[in-house]
Scaffold this active site. Structure first.
Site, mmCIF file in Angstrom:
data_model
loop_
_atom_site.group_PDB
_atom_site.id
_atom_site.type_symbol
_atom_site.label_atom_id
_atom_site.label_comp_id
_atom_site.label_asym_id
_atom_site.label_seq_id
_atom_site.Cartn_x
_atom_site.Cartn_y
_atom_site.Cartn_z
ATOM 1 N N SER A 97 0.821 -1.212 0.000
ATOM 2 C CA SER A 97 0.000 0.000 0.000
ATOM 3 C C SER A 97 0.851 1.256 0.000
ATOM 4 O O SER A 97 2.007 1.257 0.414
ATOM 5 C CB SER A 97 -0.918 0.020 1.224
ATOM 6 O OG SER A 97 -1.728 -1.123 1.247
HETATM 7 N N1 SAH Z 1 -0.566 -4.941 3.947
HETATM 8 C C1 SAH Z 1 0.068 -5.486 2.795
HETATM 9 C C2 SAH Z 1 -0.751 -5.199 1.549
HETATM 10 C C3 SAH Z 1 -0.976 -6.422 0.771
HETATM 11 S S1 SAH Z 1 -2.113 -6.324 -0.575
HETATM 12 C C4 SAH Z 1 1.496 -5.012 2.659
HETATM 13 O O1 SAH Z 1 1.961 -4.205 3.486
HETATM 14 O O2 SAH Z 1 2.198 -5.486 1.763
HETATM 15 C C5 SAH Z 1 -3.472 -7.248 0.062
HETATM 16 C C6 SAH Z 1 -3.214 -8.680 0.429
HETATM 17 O O3 SAH Z 1 -4.429 -9.240 0.885
HETATM 18 C C7 SAH Z 1 -2.748 -9.550 -0.730
HETATM 19 O O4 SAH Z 1 -1.506 -10.120 -0.417
HETATM 20 C C8 SAH Z 1 -3.850 -10.603 -0.865
HETATM 21 O O5 SAH Z 1 -3.363 -11.868 -1.239
HETATM 22 C C9 SAH Z 1 -4.437 -10.607 0.535
HETATM 23 N N2 SAH Z 1 -5.817 -11.126 0.653
HETATM 24 C C10 SAH Z 1 -6.884 -10.889 -0.153
HETATM 25 N N3 SAH Z 1 -7.973 -11.556 0.298
HETATM 26 C C11 SAH Z 1 -7.585 -12.213 1.423
HETATM 27 C C12 SAH Z 1 -8.249 -13.083 2.346
HETATM 28 N N4 SAH Z 1 -9.540 -13.416 2.225
HETATM 29 N N5 SAH Z 1 -7.540 -13.575 3.370
HETATM 30 C C13 SAH Z 1 -6.221 -13.271 3.529
HETATM 31 N N6 SAH Z 1 -5.531 -12.466 2.689
HETATM 32 C C14 SAH Z 1 -6.207 -11.941 1.652
#
Ligand code: SAH
Length: 273
Positions: A97
């Site tokens: 993000s």
């Molecule tokens: N906070 C993270 C942002 C990652 S992007 C960072 O600092 O890098 C969002 C993430 O949510 C992705 O890796 C995706 O695979 C995950 N995601 C989406 N749906 C999900 C679910 N139902 N359970 C767990 N993770 C999920």
């Protein structure tokens, strides 16, 4: 239903094979940057921007600017952009993000050293590392096994030892460790997940992007109380979708984030500010 699929990952950070960008970051010497280095300059500018945009919590600013090296969470080719206020690809079509959004969501959780936090969507582990510095205990769930494993290694190397990462479906939350003082979603669902609301302590806060029917997304904060949920709406944002279940085992390759896997990704914008 899918609960039985959830699986704690047992990779020990000290035994990890260092094949991801954070390891490369150490090899290329991403330690303290000199004051006149481009990264230090970019950090300074980011600090000013965050303050201007309303990030007033000094502990959050310190974690973002001094304690967690964002450059260790991005691919080597993106190193020089690590402190720009933009999203960056982290593999599997996902993004780290935008710093402002990370800072704002963290501030909305109202950091305190004795709070227990659940994060859904570990991704590369950047947000989790920030949370680890500001809260007592952090649990983080990621649906992609390879992203979860890489995040575990990275957090281990950075010495963040109060964050536990597991693969699972975040829609189910983590009832074994509930209730939580705060829950933060790094991916956008179309409805407020009731199972997660039920895992909030009284006074606990759920900070999340919510996608509306027209596709717009807003950053929301729900506070649990005896009287019900108190709802606040903040800025418009753009997150990847929160998806049900964990990916089919057969489609998950044993790769971690590297420049090659990133080539296949199309970066997504995380906030439309
Ligand atoms: N906070 C993270 C942002 C990652 S992007 C960072 O600092 O890098 C969002 C993430 O949510 C992705 O890796 C995706 O695979 C995950 N995601 C989406 N749906 C999900 C679910 N139902 N359970 C767990 N993770 C999920």
């Amino acid at each position: 239903m899918l609960g039985h699929l959830r699986k704690w990952l047992s990779i020990r950070p000290d035994r990890a094979v260092e094949t991801d960008p954070a390891a490369a970051g150490q090899a290329r010497g991403s330690g303290p940057s000199t004051l006149d280095s481009p990264l230090a300059q970019a950090k300074l500018e980011l600090g000013m921007l965050l303050r201007l945009q309303g990030i007033t919590n000094s502990a959050v600013l310190r974690a973002m600017l001094d304690l967690v090296p964002r450059e260790d969470f991005v691919a080597p080719s993106m190193l020089d952009r690590a402190y720009e206020n933009i999203t960056l690809p982290i593999g599997r079509g996902q993004t780290i993000s935008q710093p402002y959004v990370v800072a704002l969501m963290t501030q909305l959780l109202e950091p305190r050293g004795d709070k227990r936090i659940l994060e859904i969507g570990t991704g590369c582990g950047y947000q989790a590392a920030i949370l680890g510095h500001l809260f007592g205990q952090v649990y983080s769930i990621e649906r992609h096994k390879d992203l979860a494993e890489a995040a575990i290694r990275r957090l281990g190397r950075l010495g963040v030892d109060n964050v536990s990462v597991q693969q699972g479906d975040g829609f189910l939350g983590l009832s074994a460790a509930a209730p939580f003082d705060g829950i933060i979603l790094s991916a956008a669902p179309r409805e407020v997940p009731v199972s997660l609301v039920n895992q909030l302590a009284e006074g606990g806060r759920l900070v999340m992007p919510l996608e509306l029917e027209n596709g717009d997304q807003y950053l929301m904060r729900f506070t649990s109380s005896k009287a019900g949920l108190f709802e606040e709406r903040f800025t418009e944002v753009r997150f990847v979708p929160m998806l049900q279940g964990i990916p089919d085992k057969n489609t998950v390759q044993a790769t971690v984030i590297d420049d090659d896997s990133l080539k296949m990704d199309s970066p997504k914008v995380d906030s439309s500010l």
